[in-house]
Write a protein that holds these residues in place. Structure first.
Motif, PDB file in Angstrom:
ATOM      1  N   LEU A  82      10.199  -9.340  11.826  1.00  0.00           N
ATOM      2  CA  LEU A  82      11.333 -10.256  11.970  1.00  0.00           C
ATOM      3  C   LEU A  82      10.821 -11.605  12.445  1.00  0.00           C
ATOM      4  CD1 LEU A  82      14.374 -10.999  12.275  1.00  0.00           C
ATOM      5  CD2 LEU A  82      14.276 -10.017  14.577  1.00  0.00           C
ATOM      6  N   VAL A  83      11.264 -12.669  11.774  1.00  0.00           N
ATOM      7  CA  VAL A  83      10.957 -14.027  12.219  1.00  0.00           C
ATOM      8  C   VAL A  83      12.262 -14.652  12.708  1.00  0.00           C
ATOM      9  CG1 VAL A  83      10.096 -16.306  11.583  1.00  0.00           C
ATOM     10  CG2 VAL A  83       9.097 -14.260  10.537  1.00  0.00           C
ATOM     11  N   VAL A  84      12.271 -15.062  13.980  1.00  0.00           N
ATOM     12  CA  VAL A  84      13.435 -15.738  14.563  1.00  0.00           C
ATOM     13  C   VAL A  84      13.126 -17.230  14.620  1.00  0.00           C
ATOM     14  CG1 VAL A  84      14.914 -15.978  16.590  1.00  0.00           C
ATOM     15  CG2 VAL A  84      14.094 -13.709  15.908  1.00  0.00           C
ATOM     16  N   TRP A  85      13.871 -18.010  13.856  1.00  0.00           N
ATOM     17  CA  TRP A  85      13.710 -19.461  13.843  1.00  0.00           C
ATOM     18  C   TRP A  85      14.708 -20.052  14.842  1.00  0.00           C
ATOM     19  CZ3 TRP A  85      10.255 -21.688  10.193  1.00  0.00           C
ATOM     20  CH2 TRP A  85       9.760 -20.816   9.228  1.00  0.00           C
ATOM     21  N   SER A  86      14.195 -20.633  15.906  1.00  0.00           N
ATOM     22  CA  SER A  86      15.045 -21.202  16.949  1.00  0.00           C
ATOM     23  C   SER A  86      14.853 -22.717  16.983  1.00  0.00           C
ATOM     24  CB  SER A  86      14.680 -20.592  18.313  1.00  0.00           C
ATOM     25  OG  SER A  86      15.382 -21.224  19.362  1.00  0.00           O
ATOM     26  N   PHE A  87      15.939 -23.461  16.882  1.00  0.00           N
ATOM     27  CA  PHE A  87      15.815 -24.925  16.836  1.00  0.00           C
ATOM     28  C   PHE A  87      17.182 -25.582  17.089  1.00  0.00           C
ATOM     29  CE2 PHE A  87      16.692 -23.193  12.676  1.00  0.00           C
ATOM     30  CZ  PHE A  87      17.727 -23.979  12.197  1.00  0.00           C
ATOM     31  N   PRO A  88      17.178 -26.811  17.594  1.00  0.00           N
ATOM     32  CA  PRO A  88      18.420 -27.583  17.683  1.00  0.00           C
ATOM     33  C   PRO A  88      18.673 -28.323  16.368  1.00  0.00           C
ATOM     34  CG  PRO A  88      16.654 -28.800  18.707  1.00  0.00           C
ATOM     35  CD  PRO A  88      16.051 -27.504  18.236  1.00  0.00           C
ATOM     36  N   LEU A  89      19.893 -28.734  16.158  1.00  0.00           N
ATOM     37  CA  LEU A  89      20.215 -29.532  14.972  1.00  0.00           C
ATOM     38  C   LEU A  89      19.872 -30.990  15.258  1.00  0.00           C
ATOM     39  CD1 LEU A  89      21.645 -29.282  12.139  1.00  0.00           C
ATOM     40  CD2 LEU A  89      23.672 -30.179  13.285  1.00  0.00           C
ATOM     41  N   TYR A  90      18.974 -31.562  14.454  1.00  0.00           N
ATOM     42  CA  TYR A  90      18.599 -32.974  14.600  1.00  0.00           C
ATOM     43  C   TYR A  90      19.004 -33.717  13.335  1.00  0.00           C
ATOM     44  CZ  TYR A  90      15.777 -32.762  18.900  1.00  0.00           C
ATOM     45  OH  TYR A  90      15.353 -32.654  20.193  1.00  0.00           O
ATOM     46  N   TYR A  91      19.914 -34.615  13.472  1.00  0.00           N
ATOM     47  CA  TYR A  91      20.349 -35.439  12.349  1.00  0.00           C
ATOM     48  C   TYR A  91      20.702 -34.572  11.140  1.00  0.00           C
ATOM     49  CZ  TYR A  91      20.884 -40.467  12.050  1.00  0.00           C
ATOM     50  OH  TYR A  91      21.412 -41.737  12.066  1.00  0.00           O
ATOM     51  N   TYR A  92      21.450 -33.505  11.416  1.00  0.00           N
ATOM     52  CA  TYR A  92      21.968 -32.590  10.397  1.00  0.00           C
ATOM     53  C   TYR A  92      20.877 -31.771   9.702  1.00  0.00           C
ATOM     54  CZ  TYR A  92      26.040 -35.505  11.152  1.00  0.00           C
ATOM     55  OH  TYR A  92      27.072 -36.194  11.744  1.00  0.00           O
ATOM     56  N   GLU A 148      30.690 -25.557  12.782  1.00  0.00           N
ATOM     57  CA  GLU A 148      31.294 -25.488  11.460  1.00  0.00           C
ATOM     58  C   GLU A 148      31.037 -26.761  10.654  1.00  0.00           C
ATOM     59  OE1 GLU A 148      33.317 -23.461   8.516  1.00  0.00           O
ATOM     60  OE2 GLU A 148      32.821 -22.720  10.511  1.00  0.00           O
ATOM     61  N   GLY A 149      30.463 -26.604   9.440  1.00  0.00           N
ATOM     62  CA  GLY A 149      30.288 -27.711   8.512  1.00  0.00           C
ATOM     63  C   GLY A 149      29.133 -28.644   8.801  1.00  0.00           C
ATOM     64  N   ASN A 150      28.321 -28.334   9.826  1.00  0.00           N
ATOM     65  CA  ASN A 150      27.236 -29.241  10.207  1.00  0.00           C
ATOM     66  C   ASN A 150      25.853 -28.755   9.797  1.00  0.00           C
ATOM     67  OD1 ASN A 150      28.869 -31.211  11.491  1.00  0.00           O
ATOM     68  ND2 ASN A 150      29.084 -29.849  13.261  1.00  0.00           N
ATOM     69  N   TYR A 151      25.776 -27.566   9.206  1.00  0.00           N
ATOM     70  CA  TYR A 151      24.469 -26.972   8.911  1.00  0.00           C
ATOM     71  C   TYR A 151      24.201 -26.818   7.416  1.00  0.00           C
ATOM     72  CZ  TYR A 151      23.384 -25.888  13.772  1.00  0.00           C
ATOM     73  OH  TYR A 151      23.072 -25.984  15.105  1.00  0.00           O
ATOM     74  N   ASP A 152      24.937 -27.549   6.571  1.00  0.00           N
ATOM     75  CA  ASP A 152      24.747 -27.377   5.143  1.00  0.00           C
ATOM     76  C   ASP A 152      23.338 -27.790   4.700  1.00  0.00           C
ATOM     77  OD1 ASP A 152      25.471 -29.921   5.868  1.00  0.00           O
ATOM     78  OD2 ASP A 152      26.623 -30.342   4.061  1.00  0.00           O
ATOM     79  N   SER A 153      22.777 -28.854   5.311  1.00  0.00           N
ATOM     80  CA  SER A 153      21.413 -29.278   4.961  1.00  0.00           C
ATOM     81  C   SER A 153      20.396 -28.208   5.352  1.00  0.00           C
ATOM     82  CB  SER A 153      21.053 -30.588   5.656  1.00  0.00           C
ATOM     83  OG  SER A 153      21.883 -31.640   5.205  1.00  0.00           O
TER      84      SER A 153
END
Length: 540
Positions: A82-92, A148-153
């Motif tokens: 399992l690979v867990v990708w952990s990160f904040p959203l930066y500029y979408y 909601e709606g901020n992670y499409d990129s």
């Protein structure tokens, strides 16, 4: 199970998203016996940008020409379950340092063009290594009130190199709140949902119920955005930096629950005694407003050292205990303090999805259940011994059905049993006066003996109106111990004068006396339970 945790936050171990990722992995650990976790904090690694030279496809197939930490990352990816990708959203999208790592995955692909089997995109490259058994989870927080709606990129990018539907996501808005100690009660609750998600994921898949909880907003949009605006510590009007105590007070005011408004405006005045700073919070129908000019008339005033109030807000010190120890003082309308969670708690429907159907819980115990059996015994048996005894037994038998929507506490059960036994005694002996007198005596002892327990009789019924931690509140408990002792003494005295005056004074007069005294004590109780906590809170 081998887990690779990739923390793509520039904040490293101080990442808010990492708190969620670790809670998720803790949930997996609780469901699996053998779990090995290796963490890569990208901010601490040396990973250069991809040069686009394609050496990994031509000159050294499968091996990048750049010698840095990326070789270790790729090796661990190939061996991870399992690979867990952990990160904040930066500029979408993902932070730049994580995008470098993603770009450097090129050696894991073959150079030959191929068609995508999922129909996603116009072309692809086959994988060089067999990673079909590797699962992936994306865990991220963002600074908006909702994910909601901020992670499409983000999802479009991962769809391309992992394959659409080949990974799970856990995206959470209001991410910066996870670093605020004063809000740990709410954020810890959310982290428990994340942990539950990890437990369920380890067993197969995250349940719809847990997904619904994960979509729950930490705070309503209006509340969050007010706190976020205040957190910058800059005046909206002047652009100047604000004092830390004012910043804190603005954030506290932002937590005001408008749904608690009962038609009366309240003004909470807080004086940080060691800072010599006083602020007022107007709590009204439309929301809260912080005043710094002292122009309002306070309805409740709190005098507290700054560090005491800060410790309380962070959960390092219980507010009720601090008040009992006179570490701060409250004057004015004390009902605001008694109902603090209602005024400054979470409000409204804060979920993005419909709430799951929940079976309605029973209502809290009510003192009516306990009193009904005793009052019937005293009244009915006094009028006619045997008929009254039958009526009492009937009431004791029917009360569990009549009050079935309410939970029964130990004092309800004891009262039903004792009143029924006394009714049987009256029926067998024909001595109603004995049963009534014993009833007053036993009822008084029930009140007094409850003072030797962790939950005095009255507290068992009224605690539900004062929050889940009412029994840990020393002022609440002391108030109820005094009230329980007062009622116990009254009914012991009632038993005494009933025994002594029976046959010596008219029966009606004795009945009226026995009814009048509880009524008077009832008025005293109503007054005392408001006056005494306020008296203590004022430092008296």
């Amino acid at each position: 199970m081998q887990i690779l945790l990739i923390n793509g936050s520039p904040k490293g171990k101080g990442s808010n998203s990492l708190k969620l990722a670790k809670s998720f992995i803790d949930g997996i650990r609780s469901a699996r016996q053998e779990v090995n976790v290796e963490e890569f904090h990208v901010a601490s690694l040396k990973i250069a940008p991809c040069r686009g030279c394609f050496s990994c496809w031509q000159k050294t197939p499968g091996v990048c020409c750049i010698q840095d930490d990326m070789q270790r990352v790729l090796d661990r990816m190939l061996h991870a379950d399992l690979v867990v990708w952990s990160f904040p959203l930066y500029y979408y999208s993902v932070p730049g340092i994580l995008k470098n790592l993603i770009d450097r995955q090129l050696p894991m692909s073959l150079p030959f063009m191929s068609s995508r089997s999922d129909g996603y995109g116009s072309g692809s490259h086959d994988a060089r290594f067999n990673t079909a058994g590797t699962r992936h989870v994306l865990i991220s927080t963002c600074g908006f009130y909702s994910a909601e709606g901020n992670y499409d990129s983000v999802t479009k990018m991962f769809d391309h190199f992992l394959g659409k539907g080949n990974y799970d996501t856990l995206f959470c808005g209001q991410g910066e709140l996870f670093r605020v100690k004063e809000l740990s009660g709410r954020t810890d609750e959310y982290l428990s949902y994340v942990k539950q998600a990890g437990t369920e994921y380890a067993s197969g898949a995250i349940s719809e119920e847990t997904k619904t909880k994960l979509r729950t907003l930490l705070y309503p949009r209006e509340t969050f955005e007010a706190m976020a605006d205040a957190s910058w510590g800059v005046s909206r009007e002047t652009g100047e930096k604000e004092d830390e105590s004012l910043l804190f007070t603005r954030q506290m005011a932002a937590l005001y629950n408008k749904e608690s408004y009962d038609g009366t405006d309240r003004v909470l005045e807080i004086c940080y005694t060691d800072l010599n700073r006083t602020y007022q919070i107007l709590l009204g129908k439309k929301g809260s407003e912080v005043r710094t000019d002292g122009s309002l008339s306070a309805t409740t005033r709190i005098d507290t050292p700054w560090d005491v109030w800060l410790s309380i807000s962070r959960g390092e010190l219980r507010g009720d205990e601090a008040l009992a120890r006179h570490l701060y003082q409250v004057n004015g309308d004390f009902s605001l303090m008694m109902n603090w969670d209602r005024y400054f708690g979470n409000a409204g429907n804060t979920t993005d999805a419909p709430k799951a159907a929940v079976e309605p819980a029973k209502k809290p115990p009510t003192m009516i259940t306990m009193l009904a059996s005793w009052i019937t015994l005293w009244a009915a048996v006094s009028i006619h011994t045997r008929i009254g005894a039958l009526v009492t037994l009937g009431v004791c038998a029917c009360l569990p059905l009549i009050m079935g929507r309410h939970a029964f506490c130990i004092y309800d059960k004891l009262s039903l049993a004792l009143a029924a036994l006394l009714a049987i005694l009256a029926s067998i002996t024909g001595n109603g006066q004995l049963a009534v007198t014993l009833g007053y005596l036993i009822f008084g002892l029930l009140w007094l003996l409850s003072c030797l327990t962790k939950e005095p009789l009255c507290a068992a019924y009224v605690k539900y109106s004062y929050g889940k931690d009412a029994l840990q509140n020393p002022i609440f408990m002391k108030t109820n111990y005094i009230i329980a002792a007062a009622w116990g003494i009254l009914y012991l005295l009632t038993a005494g004068w009933t025994f002594l005056l029976s046959g010596r004074v008219p029966g009606l007069a004795l009945v009226l006396l026995n009814q009048a005294m509880p009524i008077l004590l009832g008025f005293f109780t109503a007054w005392f339970q408001k006056w005494y906590p306020a008296h203590i809170a004022a430092g008296k």
